[in-house]
Design a protein around this motif. Structure first.
Motif, PDB file in Angstrom:
ATOM      1  N   UNK A 100       6.437   9.271   1.176  1.00 15.24           N
ATOM      2  CA  UNK A 100       5.808  10.556   0.896  1.00 15.24           C
ATOM      3  C   UNK A 100       6.736  11.712   1.240  1.00 15.24           C
ATOM      4  N   UNK A 101       6.659  12.771   0.451  1.00 18.62           N
ATOM      5  CA  UNK A 101       7.338  13.996   0.838  1.00 18.62           C
ATOM      6  C   UNK A 101       6.574  14.603   2.013  1.00 18.62           C
ATOM      7  N   UNK A 102       7.164  15.581   2.706  1.00 26.14           N
ATOM      8  CA  UNK A 102       6.476  16.238   3.816  1.00 26.14           C
ATOM      9  C   UNK A 102       5.175  16.875   3.353  1.00 26.14           C
ATOM     10  N   UNK A 103       5.208  17.502   2.188  1.00 23.11           N
ATOM     11  CA  UNK A 103       4.009  18.145   1.641  1.00 23.11           C
ATOM     12  C   UNK A 103       2.934  17.107   1.312  1.00 23.11           C
ATOM     13  N   UNK A 104       3.328  15.994   0.695  1.00 23.47           N
ATOM     14  CA  UNK A 104       2.373  14.938   0.348  1.00 23.47           C
ATOM     15  C   UNK A 104       1.766  14.301   1.595  1.00 23.47           C
ATOM     16  N   UNK A 105       2.545  14.201   2.672  1.00 22.99           N
ATOM     17  CA  UNK A 105       2.058  13.586   3.908  1.00 22.99           C
ATOM     18  C   UNK A 105       0.927  14.387   4.546  1.00 22.99           C
ATOM     19  N   UNK A 106       0.779  15.648   4.167  1.00 21.37           N
ATOM     20  CA  UNK A 106      -0.326  16.461   4.664  1.00 21.37           C
ATOM     21  C   UNK A 106      -1.609  16.210   3.869  1.00 21.37           C
ATOM     22  N   UNK A 107      -1.468  15.687   2.650  1.00 19.02           N
ATOM     23  CA  UNK A 107      -2.615  15.515   1.756  1.00 19.02           C
ATOM     24  C   UNK A 107      -2.978  14.059   1.495  1.00 19.02           C
ATOM     25  N   UNK A 108      -2.051  13.147   1.777  1.00 20.77           N
ATOM     26  CA  UNK A 108      -2.252  11.732   1.480  1.00 20.77           C
ATOM     27  C   UNK A 108      -1.903  10.889   2.696  1.00 20.77           C
ATOM     28  N   UNK A 109      -2.635   9.795   2.845  1.00 22.67           N
ATOM     29  CA  UNK A 109      -2.355   8.850   3.922  1.00 22.67           C
ATOM     30  C   UNK A 109      -1.854   7.556   3.315  1.00 22.67           C
ATOM     31  N   UNK A 110      -0.778   7.035   3.871  1.00 19.38           N
ATOM     32  CA  UNK A 110      -0.384   5.664   3.569  1.00 19.38           C
ATOM     33  C   UNK A 110      -1.055   4.832   4.644  1.00 19.38           C
ATOM     34  N   UNK A 111      -2.100   4.124   4.269  1.00 20.74           N
ATOM     35  CA  UNK A 111      -2.936   3.476   5.270  1.00 20.74           C
ATOM     36  C   UNK A 111      -2.181   2.432   6.090  1.00 20.74           C
ATOM     37  N   UNK A 112      -1.071   1.927   5.569  1.00 17.00           N
ATOM     38  CA  UNK A 112      -0.279   0.956   6.334  1.00 17.00           C
ATOM     39  C   UNK A 112       0.456   1.606   7.497  1.00 17.00           C
ATOM     40  N   UNK A 113       0.627   2.911   7.456  1.00 14.28           N
ATOM     41  CA  UNK A 113       1.340   3.651   8.498  1.00 14.28           C
ATOM     42  C   UNK A 113       0.442   4.630   9.245  1.00 14.28           C
ATOM     43  N   UNK A 114      -0.591   5.136   8.586  1.00 14.24           N
ATOM     44  CA  UNK A 114      -1.407   6.230   9.124  1.00 14.24           C
ATOM     45  C   UNK A 114      -2.315   5.769  10.259  1.00 14.24           C
ATOM     46  N   UNK A 115      -2.296   6.579  11.314  1.00 15.92           N
ATOM     47  CA  UNK A 115      -3.200   6.411  12.450  1.00 15.92           C
ATOM     48  C   UNK A 115      -4.041   7.679  12.546  1.00 15.92           C
ATOM     49  N   UNK A 116      -5.352   7.527  12.715  1.00 17.99           N
ATOM     50  CA  UNK A 116      -6.209   8.713  12.733  1.00 17.99           C
ATOM     51  C   UNK A 116      -5.979   9.581  13.961  1.00 17.99           C
ATOM     52  N   UNK A 117      -6.115  10.888  13.761  1.00 21.75           N
ATOM     53  CA  UNK A 117      -6.065  11.863  14.847  1.00 21.75           C
ATOM     54  C   UNK A 117      -7.379  12.619  14.947  1.00 21.75           C
ATOM     55  N   UNK A 118      -8.312  12.276  14.062  1.00 28.76           N
ATOM     56  CA  UNK A 118      -9.650  12.860  14.034  1.00 28.76           C
ATOM     57  C   UNK A 118     -10.495  11.932  13.171  1.00 28.76           C
ATOM     58  N   UNK A 119     -11.796  12.214  13.079  1.00 25.25           N
ATOM     59  CA  UNK A 119     -12.610  11.505  12.105  1.00 25.25           C
ATOM     60  C   UNK A 119     -12.053  11.852  10.723  1.00 25.25           C
ATOM     61  N   UNK A 120     -12.151  10.901   9.797  1.00 26.11           N
ATOM     62  CA  UNK A 120     -11.533  11.066   8.479  1.00 26.11           C
ATOM     63  C   UNK A 120     -12.500  10.773   7.347  1.00 26.11           C
ATOM     64  N   UNK A 121     -12.264  11.437   6.229  1.00 26.45           N
ATOM     65  CA  UNK A 121     -12.853  11.068   4.951  1.00 26.45           C
ATOM     66  C   UNK A 121     -11.680  10.863   4.013  1.00 26.45           C
ATOM     67  N   UNK A 122     -11.568   9.645   3.478  1.00 22.48           N
ATOM     68  CA  UNK A 122     -10.464   9.290   2.594  1.00 22.48           C
ATOM     69  C   UNK A 122     -10.998   8.832   1.247  1.00 22.48           C
ATOM     70  N   UNK A 123     -10.229   9.094   0.207  1.00 25.07           N
ATOM     71  CA  UNK A 123     -10.528   8.550  -1.119  1.00 25.07           C
ATOM     72  C   UNK A 123      -9.401   7.595  -1.480  1.00 25.07           C
ATOM     73  N   UNK A 124      -9.738   6.319  -1.500  1.00 26.19           N
ATOM     74  CA  UNK A 124      -8.729   5.291  -1.793  1.00 26.19           C
ATOM     75  C   UNK A 124      -8.360   5.292  -3.269  1.00 26.19           C
ATOM     76  N   UNK A 125      -7.157   4.806  -3.548  1.00 26.60           N
ATOM     77  CA  UNK A 125      -6.710   4.676  -4.922  1.00 26.60           C
ATOM     78  C   UNK A 125      -6.287   5.982  -5.567  1.00 26.60           C
ATOM     79  N   UNK A 126      -6.109   7.026  -4.778  1.00 29.61           N
ATOM     80  CA  UNK A 126      -5.623   8.304  -5.289  1.00 29.61           C
ATOM     81  C   UNK A 126      -4.180   8.437  -4.817  1.00 29.61           C
TER      82      UNK A 126
END
Length: 108
Positions: A63-89
């Motif tokens: 991910x670019x730095x900008x994309x990393x603010x809007x998208x999570x790579x679930x294999x790397x991402x660890x939550x820092x708050x409660x989350x709402x995610x839309x998979x497959x986007x």
């Protein structure tokens, strides 16, 4: 260690994920069919759009730095708050790559 709630919008699936655990690992443990491939933050197969909340994902090299603010790579991402995610986007960079590949294929 802090636990957060991760809700997958549109699926009715909600899991609890530790801030020390990747979202993908929690999905696998809970039997949720989260798409993935490389598990090292490069292929973007496990992408999810972040609708609410924050993650940390320093090794998400795909991910670019900008994309990393809007998208999570679930294999790397660890939550820092409660989350709402839309998979497959997928982030715009992968959509642009797919469109370019299609244009090249059309030229053949």
């Amino acid at each position: 260690m802090t636990d957060y709630t991760v809700e997958f919008v549109g699926t009715g699936e909600t899991i609890t994920v530790s801030d020390k655990q990747t979202i993908l690992k929690a999905c696998i443990e809970e039997g949720i069919a989260q798409e993935y491939s490389c598990r090292v933050g490069m292929c973007l197969a496990c992408s999810a759009e972040i609708l609410e909340g924050e993650v940390t994902q320093p090794a998400a090299r795909g991910l670019t730095d900008e994309e990393a603010e809007q998208y999570a790579l679930t294999c790397m991402a660890r939550p820092q708050s409660d989350l709402k995610l839309e998979r497959g986007v997928y982030p715009p960079s992968i959509e642009d790559d797919a469109a370019a590949a299609g244009a090249v294929a059309d030229d053949d």
